[in-house]
Write a protein that holds these residues in place. Structure first.
Motif, mmCIF file in Angstrom:
data_model
loop_
_atom_site.group_PDB
_atom_site.id
_atom_site.type_symbol
_atom_site.label_atom_id
_atom_site.label_comp_id
_atom_site.label_asym_id
_atom_site.label_seq_id
_atom_site.Cartn_x
_atom_site.Cartn_y
_atom_site.Cartn_z
ATOM 1 N N LEU A 68 -18.321 -4.562 15.516
ATOM 2 C CA LEU A 68 -18.680 -3.303 14.866
ATOM 3 C C LEU A 68 -20.035 -2.802 15.347
ATOM 4 C CD1 LEU A 68 -17.336 -1.436 12.837
ATOM 5 C CD2 LEU A 68 -18.640 -2.547 11.029
ATOM 6 N N ASN A 69 -20.930 -3.724 15.672
ATOM 7 C CA ASN A 69 -22.228 -3.336 16.208
ATOM 8 C C ASN A 69 -22.084 -2.741 17.606
ATOM 9 O OD1 ASN A 69 -25.121 -3.200 16.020
ATOM 10 N ND2 ASN A 69 -25.257 -4.956 17.390
ATOM 11 N N GLN A 70 -21.026 -3.134 18.301
ATOM 12 C CA GLN A 70 -20.803 -2.629 19.656
ATOM 13 C C GLN A 70 -20.282 -1.192 19.635
ATOM 14 O OE1 GLN A 70 -18.289 -2.110 22.356
ATOM 15 N NE2 GLN A 70 -20.129 -2.003 23.600
ATOM 16 N N SER A 71 -19.446 -0.882 18.651
ATOM 17 C CA SER A 71 -18.902 0.475 18.566
ATOM 18 C C SER A 71 -18.336 0.742 17.179
ATOM 19 C CB SER A 71 -17.794 0.678 19.603
ATOM 20 O OG SER A 71 -17.242 1.971 19.487
ATOM 21 N N PRO A 72 -18.659 1.887 16.570
ATOM 22 C CA PRO A 72 -17.998 2.265 15.316
ATOM 23 C C PRO A 72 -16.499 2.455 15.555
ATOM 24 C CG PRO A 72 -19.930 3.640 15.751
ATOM 25 C CD PRO A 72 -19.650 2.879 17.005
ATOM 26 N N VAL A 73 -15.722 2.300 14.492
ATOM 27 C CA VAL A 73 -14.268 2.395 14.606
ATOM 28 C C VAL A 73 -13.772 3.626 13.854
ATOM 29 C CG1 VAL A 73 -12.073 1.217 14.246
ATOM 30 C CG2 VAL A 73 -14.125 -0.112 14.718
ATOM 31 N N PHE A 74 -12.984 4.427 14.533
ATOM 32 C CA PHE A 74 -12.350 5.615 13.951
ATOM 33 C C PHE A 74 -10.947 5.226 13.495
ATOM 34 C CE2 PHE A 74 -9.154 8.849 14.606
ATOM 35 C CZ PHE A 74 -9.695 10.034 14.126
ATOM 36 N N LEU A 75 -10.612 5.567 12.259
ATOM 37 C CA LEU A 75 -9.273 5.270 11.749
ATOM 38 C C LEU A 75 -8.767 6.429 10.907
ATOM 39 C CD1 LEU A 75 -6.949 3.185 11.422
ATOM 40 C CD2 LEU A 75 -8.086 2.430 9.324
ATOM 41 N N SER A 76 -7.663 7.001 11.335
ATOM 42 C CA SER A 76 -6.942 7.985 10.524
ATOM 43 C C SER A 76 -5.676 7.298 10.037
ATOM 44 C CB SER A 76 -6.604 9.229 11.355
ATOM 45 O OG SER A 76 -5.972 10.210 10.547
ATOM 46 N N PHE A 77 -5.434 7.343 8.736
ATOM 47 C CA PHE A 77 -4.302 6.592 8.197
ATOM 48 C C PHE A 77 -3.713 7.293 6.984
ATOM 49 C CE2 PHE A 77 -8.014 5.276 5.892
ATOM 50 C CZ PHE A 77 -7.601 4.985 4.607
ATOM 51 N N ALA A 78 -2.466 6.988 6.717
ATOM 52 C CA ALA A 78 -1.764 7.549 5.564
ATOM 53 C C ALA A 78 -1.512 6.452 4.540
ATOM 54 C CB ALA A 78 -0.441 8.171 5.998
ATOM 55 N N GLU A 79 -1.583 6.834 3.283
ATOM 56 C CA GLU A 79 -1.220 5.911 2.210
ATOM 57 C C GLU A 79 -0.437 6.677 1.155
ATOM 58 O OE1 GLU A 79 -4.643 4.234 0.357
ATOM 59 O OE2 GLU A 79 -5.536 6.155 -0.161
ATOM 60 N N MET A 80 0.402 5.966 0.448
ATOM 61 C CA MET A 80 1.234 6.580 -0.576
ATOM 62 C C MET A 80 0.553 6.450 -1.933
ATOM 63 S SD MET A 80 3.633 7.726 1.278
ATOM 64 C CE MET A 80 4.675 8.384 -0.040
ATOM 65 N N LYS A 81 0.449 7.575 -2.639
ATOM 66 C CA LYS A 81 -0.137 7.604 -3.973
ATOM 67 C C LYS A 81 0.870 8.208 -4.945
ATOM 68 C CE LYS A 81 -4.464 6.230 -3.127
ATOM 69 N NZ LYS A 81 -5.116 5.082 -3.794
ATOM 70 N N THR A 82 0.825 7.739 -6.183
ATOM 71 C CA THR A 82 1.688 8.286 -7.227
ATOM 72 C C THR A 82 0.849 9.151 -8.152
ATOM 73 O OG1 THR A 82 3.103 6.320 -7.140
ATOM 74 C CG2 THR A 82 3.297 7.736 -9.083
#
Length: 206
Positions: free
Chosen positions: A79-93
């Protein structure tokens, strides 16, 4: 269904690119898209954490964001080497018990004042409007009382700008920056891309 892009720089760093990558998830082509948003990425450093992320998702069936925090969030070197980009979907009720697909796009980063990345933001700039120097021309230090554990983000910082000479003290962490899990000192996350108001908080003039 996931897409992992082992690239860096503009891939997850630029707003237009981040928005386009998020479309893959919003259009239900993928359930997540992961890439890196640092200046450079070294495969030998990030691949072990990347392998753990894939294992957490597909073998241990963790929620996608939890899988990221349990992999990259636990690997300070990656993580110190590079930030991580994450786009993700989750199900909510919702309140009517109707399941909805919600999409989040975040960056997980490591706060390193010595390397000019306060709260993981190497895009930070001098708050002096007449200067606006980049973070690599600034020296950062904690300021005042230092907090630890779950409260570590309450620690204020100060910096000296090597370009204009100003010393700015008692800078609070912006409210849109969130701490990672309690055992992950220095890990932060925020929604991505940043809004114009958020960019102004860290000295970026839009």
């Amino acid at each position: 269904r996931g897409l992992i892009i082992c690239a860096c720089g503009s891939t997850g760093r630029l707003d237009d690119s981040a928005i386009l990558l998020t479309r893959f998830v919003k259009d239900d082509i993928f359930d997540f898209v992961l890439t890196f948003s640092g200046v450079s990425t070294m495969d030998p450093v990030v691949v072990p954490a990347l392998n753990r992320f894939v294992e957490n998702v597909y073998v241990y069936d963790l929620q996608i964001w939890d899988a990221l925090e349990e992999s990259f969030g636990e690997d300070r070197h990656a993580l110190n080497q590079s930030p991580v980009f994450l786009s993700f979907a989750e199900m909510k009720t919702n309140g009517d018990k109707v399941r909805q697909r919600i999409v989040h796009t975040r960056v997980l980063a490591y706060s390193n004042l010595k390397d000019g990345r306060p709260w993981g933001l190497d895009i930070y700039r001098c708050l002096n409007a007449g200067c606006n120097a980049p973070a690599y021309n600034m020296i950062f230090h904690p300021h005042g009382k230092q907090y630890y554990g779950k409260q570590w983000l309450q620690t204020k910082i100060k910096y000296e700008c090597l370009q204009c000479g100003i010393v700015h003290k008692a800078i609070q962490c912006p409210p849109w920056i969130h701490a990672g899990r309690s055992q992950n000192f220095g890990r932060v996350w925020y929604e991505w891309p940043l809004s114009a108001e958020q960019k102004r908080d860290i000295g970026i003039i839009c």
